[in-house]
Design a protein around this motif. Structure first.
Motif, PDB file in Angstrom:
ATOM      1  N   LEU A 105       0.825  -1.203   0.000  1.00 11.88           N
ATOM      2  CA  LEU A 105       0.000   0.000   0.000  1.00 11.88           C
ATOM      3  C   LEU A 105       0.861   1.255   0.000  1.00 11.88           C
ATOM      4  CD1 LEU A 105      -2.690  -0.893   2.725  1.00 11.88           C
ATOM      5  CD2 LEU A 105      -3.068  -0.780   0.255  1.00 11.88           C
ATOM      6  N   GLN A 106       0.423   2.257  -0.718  1.00  9.11           N
ATOM      7  CA  GLN A 106       1.059   3.569  -0.645  1.00  9.11           C
ATOM      8  C   GLN A 106       0.519   4.314   0.576  1.00  9.11           C
ATOM      9  OE1 GLN A 106       3.498   4.658  -2.804  1.00  9.11           O
ATOM     10  NE2 GLN A 106       3.371   2.570  -3.658  1.00  9.11           N
ATOM     11  N   THR A 107       1.322   5.219   1.107  1.00 10.35           N
ATOM     12  CA  THR A 107       0.848   6.047   2.221  1.00 10.35           C
ATOM     13  C   THR A 107      -0.412   6.799   1.790  1.00 10.35           C
ATOM     14  OG1 THR A 107       3.101   6.318   3.036  1.00 10.35           O
ATOM     15  CG2 THR A 107       1.461   7.900   3.827  1.00 10.35           C
ATOM     16  N   GLY A 108      -1.444   6.708   2.606  1.00 11.14           N
ATOM     17  CA  GLY A 108      -2.727   7.336   2.297  1.00 11.14           C
ATOM     18  C   GLY A 108      -3.744   6.374   1.710  1.00 11.14           C
ATOM     19  N   GLU A 109      -3.292   5.223   1.213  1.00 13.69           N
ATOM     20  CA  GLU A 109      -4.220   4.236   0.686  1.00 13.69           C
ATOM     21  C   GLU A 109      -4.904   3.492   1.818  1.00 13.69           C
ATOM     22  OE1 GLU A 109      -3.222   2.548  -3.620  1.00 13.69           O
ATOM     23  OE2 GLU A 109      -1.653   2.016  -2.161  1.00 13.69           O
ATOM     24  N   THR A 110      -6.063   2.934   1.510  1.00 11.81           N
ATOM     25  CA  THR A 110      -6.840   2.206   2.524  1.00 11.81           C
ATOM     26  C   THR A 110      -6.904   0.722   2.191  1.00 11.81           C
ATOM     27  OG1 THR A 110      -8.938   2.600   1.373  1.00 11.81           O
ATOM     28  CG2 THR A 110      -8.282   4.208   3.047  1.00 11.81           C
ATOM     29  N   ILE A 111      -7.211  -0.062   3.231  1.00 13.64           N
ATOM     30  CA  ILE A 111      -7.406  -1.496   3.064  1.00 13.64           C
ATOM     31  C   ILE A 111      -8.680  -1.913   3.779  1.00 13.64           C
ATOM     32  CG2 ILE A 111      -5.915  -1.997   5.058  1.00 13.64           C
ATOM     33  CD1 ILE A 111      -5.257  -4.687   3.686  1.00 13.64           C
ATOM     34  N   ASN A 112      -9.466  -2.721   3.112  1.00 10.19           N
ATOM     35  CA  ASN A 112     -10.657  -3.335   3.706  1.00 10.19           C
ATOM     36  C   ASN A 112     -10.237  -4.729   4.162  1.00 10.19           C
ATOM     37  OD1 ASN A 112     -13.001  -4.950   4.021  1.00 10.19           O
ATOM     38  ND2 ASN A 112     -14.187  -3.547   2.745  1.00 10.19           N
ATOM     39  N   ILE A 113     -10.185  -4.963   5.465  1.00 12.61           N
ATOM     40  CA  ILE A 113      -9.639  -6.228   5.966  1.00 12.61           C
ATOM     41  C   ILE A 113     -10.504  -7.425   5.599  1.00 12.61           C
ATOM     42  CG2 ILE A 113      -8.320  -5.191   7.849  1.00 12.61           C
ATOM     43  CD1 ILE A 113     -10.539  -5.974   9.761  1.00 12.61           C
ATOM     44  N   ASP A 114     -11.785  -7.194   5.311  1.00  9.23           N
ATOM     45  CA  ASP A 114     -12.631  -8.309   4.893  1.00  9.23           C
ATOM     46  C   ASP A 114     -12.270  -8.812   3.499  1.00  9.23           C
ATOM     47  OD1 ASP A 114     -13.986  -8.496   7.213  1.00  9.23           O
ATOM     48  OD2 ASP A 114     -15.907  -7.745   6.471  1.00  9.23           O
ATOM     49  N   SER A 115     -11.523  -8.021   2.754  1.00 10.36           N
ATOM     50  CA  SER A 115     -11.164  -8.422   1.396  1.00 10.36           C
ATOM     51  C   SER A 115      -9.971  -9.377   1.378  1.00 10.36           C
ATOM     52  CB  SER A 115     -10.837  -7.199   0.541  1.00 10.36           C
ATOM     53  OG  SER A 115      -9.653  -6.560   1.008  1.00 10.36           O
ATOM     54  N   TYR A 116      -9.300  -9.519   2.517  1.00 14.66           N
ATOM     55  CA  TYR A 116      -8.138 -10.414   2.584  1.00 14.66           C
ATOM     56  C   TYR A 116      -8.608 -11.777   3.056  1.00 14.66           C
ATOM     57  CZ  TYR A 116      -3.362 -12.003   3.334  1.00 14.66           C
ATOM     58  OH  TYR A 116      -2.171 -12.696   3.260  1.00 14.66           O
ATOM     59  N   LYS A 117      -8.549 -12.770   2.190  1.00 13.78           N
ATOM     60  CA  LYS A 117      -9.172 -14.070   2.457  1.00 13.78           C
ATOM     61  C   LYS A 117      -8.193 -15.146   2.903  1.00 13.78           C
ATOM     62  CE  LYS A 117     -13.116 -12.399   1.100  1.00 13.78           C
ATOM     63  NZ  LYS A 117     -14.132 -12.032   2.121  1.00 13.78           N
TER      64      LYS A 117
END
Length: 396
Positions: A305-317
């Protein structure tokens, strides 16, 4: 069994009689019967034996249980007397006909019933689940206490937990940490492991409560004893150092595959980011070790991820989901290791929380170049966590 019926239908509890009274019962050849199958039973007693009844012959009776011996019978007797002294309504070896189960102790508190099982012999996870579900099906709350013969204490804060002991983890609500109950009938002592953090497949750091039976009440079983941040991360600092520097002469298949995977990413143990191998309480219920799933999550997701980007933890399977209701029947199904892990990274100000499942990257992830740099970075990161209050994991 500790109880039987006489020919008049009266319940006889042998250990409440004196040695002389029991000798007279034997001399008079009194008849006694199993309260469940009504078959004939006889007295077993002696100066080195807890007085009890045994069947002449009926292996199919529900009162016949494998693994019950002197240690178990003494513990059951002591726990029964302990509850009686607290003026609690408790039945010894009460048979519940609807489910054909016979708890060691059946406790009545108002309209609630609690089945207390004192388990000293190894049983299967399937049998534990079946008995637990049996009690719940008739509105009885199950409480399992392990014999201290199952306690493998390694140090003041370290516990060996095999798969059998792991099955007996209780978690009464999402706000209370998991715990395991042990009772020693020799030392007359409760030992409770609270706030359990797995360091490897069968080792954990935990905070213990040790208390003599006469200084302990039923309500104390539900006390909440947690690590302070200072204590937890001081203990973890040693685990992290071992993880970094321990010589691995013989790798398991799983470890060998992990090292090959790291090599494919052009990463080695000495330059793994310090955020890998951090204590997560829900690790108790996972079938992948900390170092494996945290490294895959960091290297495959967070580091990209780049600084400032977001992650949805439900998308990591790739994080294995644990079905706590079947594998850990005494716990709440509230565990989300990724959420708990991201809360740690939030405490470190590496991510900010945007929603229940979304986090924004705040800083780059540091990869040390040498083992000396890695050890210093580990110590610095854990020092930061020591300064903060531990966030209990909660259902999202």
């Amino acid at each position: 069994m500790l109880q039987a019926m006489d020919k008049h239908g009266n319940t006889i509890t042998l250990f409440t009689n004196t040695y002389r009274e029991i000798v007279n019962m034997k001399k008079n050849a009194q008849s006694f019967f199993c309260p469940i199958c009504k078959g004939a039973v006889f007295i077993r007693s002696g100066k080195k034996v807890i007085p009890h009844f045994a069947h002449y012959s009926n292996p199919n009776c529900h009162a016949v249980e494998e693994g019950e011996g002197l240690y178990h019978e003494r513990g059951k007797m002591l726990l029964f007397n302990w509850l009686i002294k607290q003026n609690l309504a408790v039945e010894l070896e009460s048979y519940i006909k609807d489910i054909k189960q016979r708890p060691d102790l059946l406790l009545h508190i108002g309209k609630k019933r609690i089945a207390i099982e004192y388990q000293c012999a190894t049983i299967s996870r399937e049998l534990l689940k079946a008995r637990t579900e049996g009690y719940r099906s008739v509105g009885i709350y199950p409480l399992w206490i392990l014999g201290a013969n199952q306690l493998k204490r390694k140090s003041a804060h370290k516990l060996r937990i095999n798969t059998f002991v792991q099955s007996f983890i209780h978690q009464f609500s999402a706000q209370l940490s998991p715990r395991i109950f042990f009772f020693c009938p020799v030392a007359n002592q409760f030992i409770i492991a609270h706030d359990i953090y797995m360091t490897s497949k069968q080792l954990a750091i935990t905070t213990f409560i040790n208390s003599k039976l006469n200084q302990f009440s039923l309500l104390n079983l539900f006390d909440h004893k947690l690590f302070t941040s200072e204590n937890l991360y001081t203990l973890w600092e040693r685990e992290k150092l071992i993880f970094r520097t321990k010589q691995r002469h013989k790798l398991s298949i799983q470890q060998l595959q992990w090292h090959k995977w790291l090599y494919s990413k052009n990463v080695y143990l000495h330059n793994l980011p310090s955020i890998i191998y951090l204590p997560i309480q829900s690790q108790l219920f996972m079938n992948k070790p900390l170092w494996e799933w945290q490294s895959s999550f960091v290297l495959e997701k967070l580091a990209l991820l780049q600084t400032g980007e977001t992650i949805n933890i439900d998308s990591y399977k790739r994080i294995p989901k644990v079905n706590t209701t079947s594998e850990f029947p005494l716990t709440c199904n509230t565990f989300n290791p990724l959420y708990e892990y991201m809360l740690l990274l939030k405490q470190l100000q590496m991510f900010s929380q945007q929603s229940a499942i979304t986090f924004r990257k705040q800083t780059d992830i540091y990869f040390p170049k040498t083992i000396d740099e890695a050890v210093i970075a580990d110590r610095h990161l854990l020092h930061k966590l020591k300064q903060q209050k531990i966030s209990m994991f909660l259902p999202k």
